[in-house]
Each structure stands twice: as structure tokens, then as C-alpha cells.
Design an enzyme around this catalytic site. Sequence first.
Site, PDB file in Angstrom:
ATOM      1  N   ASP A 254       0.893  -1.170   0.000  1.00  0.00           N
ATOM      2  CA  ASP A 254       0.000   0.000   0.000  1.00  0.00           C
ATOM      3  C   ASP A 254       0.925   1.212   0.000  1.00  0.00           C
ATOM      4  O   ASP A 254       1.739   1.377   0.916  1.00  0.00           O
ATOM      5  CB  ASP A 254      -0.864  -0.078   1.281  1.00  0.00           C
ATOM      6  N   GLU A 272      -3.539   4.289  -2.518  1.00  0.00           N
ATOM      7  CA  GLU A 272      -3.960   3.892  -1.166  1.00  0.00           C
ATOM      8  C   GLU A 272      -5.465   4.065  -0.959  1.00  0.00           C
ATOM      9  O   GLU A 272      -6.140   3.170  -0.445  1.00  0.00           O
ATOM     10  CB  GLU A 272      -3.199   4.705  -0.106  1.00  0.00           C
ATOM     11  N   GLU A 273      -5.972   5.195  -1.365  1.00  0.00           N
ATOM     12  CA  GLU A 273      -7.399   5.446  -1.129  1.00  0.00           C
ATOM     13  C   GLU A 273      -8.265   4.448  -1.903  1.00  0.00           C
ATOM     14  O   GLU A 273      -9.286   3.972  -1.399  1.00  0.00           O
ATOM     15  CB  GLU A 273      -7.774   6.876  -1.509  1.00  0.00           C
TER      16      GLU A 273
HETATM   17  N1  APR Z   1      -0.956  -0.940  -8.944  1.00  0.00           N
HETATM   18  C1  APR Z   1       0.275  -0.598  -9.346  1.00  0.00           C
HETATM   19  N2  APR Z   1       0.715   0.659  -9.500  1.00  0.00           N
HETATM   20  C2  APR Z   1      -0.141   1.653  -9.199  1.00  0.00           C
HETATM   21  C3  APR Z   1      -1.453   1.390  -8.760  1.00  0.00           C
HETATM   22  C4  APR Z   1      -1.863   0.033  -8.637  1.00  0.00           C
HETATM   23  N3  APR Z   1      -3.084  -0.308  -8.238  1.00  0.00           N
HETATM   24  N4  APR Z   1      -2.054   2.559  -8.559  1.00  0.00           N
HETATM   25  C5  APR Z   1      -1.162   3.507  -8.862  1.00  0.00           C
HETATM   26  N5  APR Z   1      -0.005   2.988  -9.245  1.00  0.00           N
HETATM   27  C6  APR Z   1       1.219   3.707  -9.671  1.00  0.00           C
HETATM   28  C7  APR Z   1       0.903   4.969 -10.468  1.00  0.00           C
HETATM   29  O1  APR Z   1       1.876   5.090 -11.496  1.00  0.00           O
HETATM   30  C8  APR Z   1       1.085   6.071  -9.447  1.00  0.00           C
HETATM   31  O2  APR Z   1       1.451   7.302 -10.027  1.00  0.00           O
HETATM   32  O3  APR Z   1       1.909   4.130  -8.508  1.00  0.00           O
HETATM   33  C9  APR Z   1       2.201   5.523  -8.573  1.00  0.00           C
HETATM   34  C10 APR Z   1       2.276   6.123  -7.225  1.00  0.00           C
HETATM   35  O4  APR Z   1       1.005   6.079  -6.636  1.00  0.00           O
HETATM   36  P1  APR Z   1       0.538   7.131  -5.542  1.00  0.00           P
HETATM   37  O5  APR Z   1      -0.771   6.632  -5.031  1.00  0.00           O
HETATM   38  O6  APR Z   1       0.612   8.516  -6.045  1.00  0.00           O
HETATM   39  O7  APR Z   1       1.642   6.880  -4.380  1.00  0.00           O
HETATM   40  P2  APR Z   1       2.622   7.878  -3.602  1.00  0.00           P
HETATM   41  O8  APR Z   1       3.402   8.740  -4.507  1.00  0.00           O
HETATM   42  O9  APR Z   1       3.376   6.990  -2.652  1.00  0.00           O
HETATM   43  O10 APR Z   1       1.662   8.809  -2.776  1.00  0.00           O
HETATM   44  C11 APR Z   1       1.229   8.465  -1.501  1.00  0.00           C
HETATM   45  O11 APR Z   1      -0.972   9.333  -1.887  1.00  0.00           O
HETATM   46  O12 APR Z   1      -2.783   7.937  -1.837  1.00  0.00           O
HETATM   47  C12 APR Z   1      -2.075   8.879  -1.140  1.00  0.00           C
HETATM   48  O13 APR Z   1      -2.417   8.332   1.154  1.00  0.00           O
HETATM   49  C13 APR Z   1      -1.491   8.287   0.125  1.00  0.00           C
HETATM   50  O14 APR Z   1      -0.705  10.356   0.939  1.00  0.00           O
HETATM   51  C14 APR Z   1      -0.312   9.163   0.334  1.00  0.00           C
HETATM   52  C15 APR Z   1       0.173   9.448  -1.060  1.00  0.00           C
END
Ligand code: APR
Length: 476
Positions: A254, A272-273
Amino acid sequence: NKRHTVLIDVDTFNSQRKILTQKGRDLWHSDFVKMPCSQVAHQKSRWDVISKKLKSLASKKTASVKDVEEAIIKYNPKYKDQWSFDALHTLDQITPHTENYYKTLFPKIAALALKLPSFVNKAIPLLRKGQSAAITMSQVQISCLLANAFFCTFPHRNTSSPNAEYSGYPSINFNSLFGNWSRRKIEKLRAIMHYFKEVTDESTRPKGLVTFERECLSYTDMPTWESCKANLSKLHITSEGQIELEGKGMLQVDFANSLIGGGVLGSGLLQEEILFVINPELIVARLFTEKLEDNECLIITGSQQFSSYSGFGDSFEWAGPYEDQSQRDEWARRKTKILAIDAMNFRHSVDQYRMRHITRELNKAYCGFKGYDGHENPDIATGKWGCGAFNGDPQLKALIQLMAAAKAKRGLAFFTFGDENLKQRLQHIYDLMFAEGITVGKLYKLLHDFSSAKHCDSHVDLFDFIEKNRNSKSHL
Ligand code: APR
């Protein structure tokens, strides 16, 4: 000797683990979740008001959004002018009459919330920072807690001021999901309502357990990265598929916020959401999980996926029910393991190349990947962790996770989420490093040199740098 609290009657299942049950639900104490139904002090009269309102809702065949709103405001009068319910109203209005089951569902959620004193009759310890500890509860208990979150009954959880008692915890009451209408909120609510539909129906009510484990990596367990002799473990890279679908049976990462669930009860709809919206049981972690520290992670075993979806962010859409076929373990938990690790949020991209930050990310990933007693420790399904909202460099994050997995002796499935270029380049550099037996320690030193190079020239590309410098004498 990790503390493991089980909220159901222990006799109902077997376990080799050290189990601690907490008698009574009325520990109105800073180490436990303060419950709306506590008999302690003035809370008694609050539950009287709450239960009166919920009973009146539960006795109806149908209830309107207005009824829900009135009930919530009745026992949260302070927020009368602050909380809005327009997202919930809009959901109700735009849903075609034939598909609108919400009016009959609200009374059922109220009835479920009312069961709190009997369903959760043991105190829920807080998973506090600096302490490894676990909580196991049944899916029914989770549904009851979430029904209370839906009706915003949890005390002391509505203020976010820095001095507030729960300021180090995520929010749990759902009021923030009900207001400030947006397309995103509507789609989220469709998924959440579907969850409540399933858990309030006798024929679809889930019957297993879920465990939430906070793991804290002690300073003595932190690897000395520069002298780590581990060789890279196996890596599978794909640009197709998603962690939560194709990664079934693996430890699914996650991409978390340090406040678990991030913006799930607001407008956020990133990895995450989305995970939390399609597996709403994860949301209950917000009730008791204090903000994660740099050396901590949360592992959730047994949560169930209830919804399908399409899209991401603004294009997210609820795509109907999901039939979770995951098997259950000897604890009646689904064999789904989710690992919440929060990457650093880099406002200035260049900051991530500082060795201090690289080491922080290595330790964070290792804390989650390391493997713990009582777990089967399958391979890890991950991807561009920290590379969306948190602005990380996908090449650097891929290597960091590869190094942490190598140290933990676990294989990695890397989902590039449609990024074909990253897939090819990561495959190329991995093949090179693997063939030459490059160790984690050597990679760490290469990152150190890269960090200095990046400081002088911000255009240097990590994979190019490694390819050119991997045989430099200083690392042999
Ligand atoms: N499977 C694989 N890869 C994914 C998926 C998935 N289901 N969903 C998204 N991705 C890839 C996308 O390319 C995305 O831009 O992972 C990248 C990073 O995802 P983010 O959710 O933006 O993660 P992060 O940069 O770690 O941000 C974390 O976002 O959701 C909120 O609560 C979380 O505040 C935290 C922040």
C-alpha cells in the site's frame, strides 16, 4: 513477545501465539480507543442520545439522507454549521430510482452501529508509535465499528487541532466523506454503501477475522547497507496489471500515508485510497493506528475486497461488486496481506538523492519486507511506491525496493502501471547487475556516488550512471 490483542472470544479458534484479551470495553484510558458506548463519566449520556437516535432510524423501513443528517447532528451539535452532507444527498438524488437501495440501507447500518456494546465488548488498544503490537478482530466487529464511523459516533475524534487528544491519528468519523460534493466522493460512496449492503445482509455477511500488526524496526535490526553482502533476489517486471489484482497471494504494498488510509475519508483517490475504498475493512485501522514513524509499517492480514473499480484519481469509477475468492488461513483470515509503508513526500525532487533520505527509504521498505514470525512471507507485489503524489524518482525507488527485498531474501513483482519505458530499462539494469553479482552493499555505494553526481548535475540518470560506473575500482 509482541502484544497481540484478540477482540473475539479466544475459545473460538486455536493459536500458538501469545494472546492477550482485554476484559471489558470500558477502559476510558489514553492507551485504548475511547468508545462512544463507554459507561464512563459523561459518555453514558452521550450513548443514550446516540442510541435513541439510531434506534429510531433502525425501526424504520426506509430513512432519508435528511434523517441520517439529523441524527448525526443531534449528538454532534457543535458541528451543525460546519458539516455538510451534500455529497450524500447528491448520491441519493442522482441514483436511478430502481437502483437506489440507500433508503432501506440506512436503517440497517443504524441497527448494526447499535450492536457496538455487545459486538465489541473488549477494549481496543491503540497501536502506538514505537511499539510492535497486533490486534485481531472479526469482520463482523469491523463492520460494526465502521457503522459507528458512518454515523460519526466516535468521541474526541472530530478536531484536528495540534493539541487534540487524537491529533497523531487519522480521522475516523465519516463526516468528511459526506460533504463537499465531487464526482470522486460519489464514486467512493457507491463503493462504501455497497460494502454496508453486503455486511448488513445475513446471506453475504463476512465471517472471518482480520489482523492489524504494527511492526517497529529496532535500531539494532537496521541493516548496515554499505556492507550488506546480499545478492539481488528474483524480480518480475510487468507494465500490465495492478498490485491488488495480479498480486493476489503476495504481500501487496500500500503506497501509504503516515496517517494510514491518507485521504480515504476526503477527496483522495490514489493507490492507497482506492485500496481502502474497495477493501473498506482497512479503514478501521484509522481508529487505532497512530501515525507511522520512519522505522514502522502496518501489515493487515485477512481483509476482503468487496468492490471492483476502473480508473485512477478523477477517472475512478465504482465498477460493481467483487467476489473475493481468496482462501482462508487457519485463523479464518483471508490469505490477503497488505503492507502499508509510507514513502517520503519530496516537495523538491532533488532532496530524495540525499543519502540520509535514501537510507530512510531503505529502512522503511526493509521494515515491511523483512518477514515476521507467524507469517508465510510470500513474494512482494509493488511498483512506483512514492512516485506519484510523493514525487519520487521511479528508478531510485525501484532500486531501493530491490535492495530491501534482497536483504529480506524475498522476490519482487514490480508493476510499472503502464510505464513501458521503466519496465524495459529496469529489466535491462537488473539483468546487468544480476549477471555480475552486484551486491546490495555495492549498490548502496553506487547510490552514494550517484548522490554526489546528482548534486553537481541534476540531469544525470540513475540507470545510466550505474551502467557506466558499476565497475569503477572504488567499489570492487
Ligand atoms: N498498482 C500498481 N501501481 C499503481 C497502482 C496500482 N493499483 N495505482 C497507482 N499505481 C502507480 C501509479 O503510477 C502512481 O502514479 O503508482 C504511482 C504512485 O502512486 P501514488 O498513489 O501517487 O503513491 P505515492 O506517490 O506513494 O503517494 C502516496 O498518496 O494515496 C495517497 O495516502 C497516500 O498520501 C499518500 C500518497
